[in-house]
Design a protein around this motif. Sequence first.
Motif, mmCIF file in Angstrom:
data_model
loop_
_atom_site.group_PDB
_atom_site.id
_atom_site.type_symbol
_atom_site.label_atom_id
_atom_site.label_comp_id
_atom_site.label_asym_id
_atom_site.label_seq_id
_atom_site.Cartn_x
_atom_site.Cartn_y
_atom_site.Cartn_z
ATOM 1 N N ILE A 1 -11.501 7.044 9.955
ATOM 2 C CA ILE A 1 -10.702 5.969 10.549
ATOM 3 C C ILE A 1 -10.426 4.840 9.550
ATOM 4 O O ILE A 1 -9.621 3.949 9.799
ATOM 5 C CB ILE A 1 -11.368 5.435 11.840
ATOM 6 N N SER A 2 -11.042 4.912 8.379
ATOM 7 C CA SER A 2 -10.853 3.867 7.373
ATOM 8 C C SER A 2 -9.441 3.864 6.790
ATOM 9 O O SER A 2 -9.095 2.950 6.041
ATOM 10 C CB SER A 2 -11.878 4.019 6.249
ATOM 11 N N CYS A 3 -8.641 4.862 7.135
ATOM 12 C CA CYS A 3 -7.243 4.848 6.690
ATOM 13 C C CYS A 3 -6.543 3.569 7.130
ATOM 14 O O CYS A 3 -5.625 3.098 6.470
ATOM 15 C CB CYS A 3 -6.494 6.058 7.222
ATOM 16 N N TYR A 4 -6.985 2.993 8.243
ATOM 17 C CA TYR A 4 -6.421 1.719 8.691
ATOM 18 C C TYR A 4 -6.670 0.615 7.671
ATOM 19 O O TYR A 4 -5.875 -0.312 7.563
ATOM 20 C CB TYR A 4 -7.021 1.295 10.033
ATOM 21 N N CYS A 5 -7.756 0.703 6.921
ATOM 22 C CA CYS A 5 -8.067 -0.323 5.921
ATOM 23 C C CYS A 5 -7.049 -0.325 4.783
ATOM 24 O O CYS A 5 -6.908 -1.335 4.085
ATOM 25 C CB CYS A 5 -9.467 -0.109 5.353
ATOM 26 N N LEU A 6 -6.365 0.775 4.577
ATOM 27 C CA LEU A 6 -5.367 0.863 3.513
ATOM 28 C C LEU A 6 -4.054 0.165 3.859
ATOM 29 O O LEU A 6 -3.275 -0.173 2.966
ATOM 30 C CB LEU A 6 -5.069 2.324 3.189
ATOM 31 N N LEU A 7 -3.781 -0.062 5.129
ATOM 32 C CA LEU A 7 -2.492 -0.607 5.529
ATOM 33 C C LEU A 7 -2.156 -1.942 4.877
ATOM 34 O O LEU A 7 -1.066 -2.090 4.315
ATOM 35 C CB LEU A 7 -2.407 -0.715 7.047
ATOM 36 N N PRO A 8 -3.042 -2.951 4.918
ATOM 37 C CA PRO A 8 -2.685 -4.217 4.265
ATOM 38 C C PRO A 8 -2.452 -4.050 2.757
ATOM 39 O O PRO A 8 -1.539 -4.657 2.191
ATOM 40 C CB PRO A 8 -3.884 -5.132 4.533
ATOM 41 N N PHE A 9 -3.252 -3.215 2.115
ATOM 42 C CA PHE A 9 -3.104 -2.972 0.681
ATOM 43 C C PHE A 9 -1.763 -2.305 0.375
ATOM 44 O O PHE A 9 -1.027 -2.734 -0.518
ATOM 45 C CB PHE A 9 -4.268 -2.113 0.182
#
Length: 124
Positions: free
Chosen positions: A51-59
């Motif tokens: 689910i950490s793919c969401y962490c990539l969105l702002p980047f």
Amino acid sequence: VIGAYLCGLSLTNQHTAILLVVPVVAWVLFSSTIEKKKLIMLSFVSFATGISCYCLLPFLDSMYPHAGSWGNVKTVSGFFHHFLRKDYGTMQLWSGGGGKATEDMITRTFSWVTDFTLHQLCHP
């Protein structure tokens, strides 16, 4: 452990996957013969990785700024707006109906193809 990763990954794409994830997690926890603490910890880490793919969105939004379907994910409120799928109706299976002024399928598909070919493919 691989199943936990896939469950986390599936939730980044489709929130209705929770209808599959919850029963699978319950089945694994109640039928497993592996030591419970080790299983829970490994599964949690695998799920968090998926689910950490969401962490990539702002980047990614900072690296490749263009109008797209993410919205403004650089702010906390914008991120949660995207995460909760408020554009589609939080916890709704589809965005249409209910007197809402929504786009039809042809308009939305044309918009996606235009964005993909003109913006996504041009920025490797």
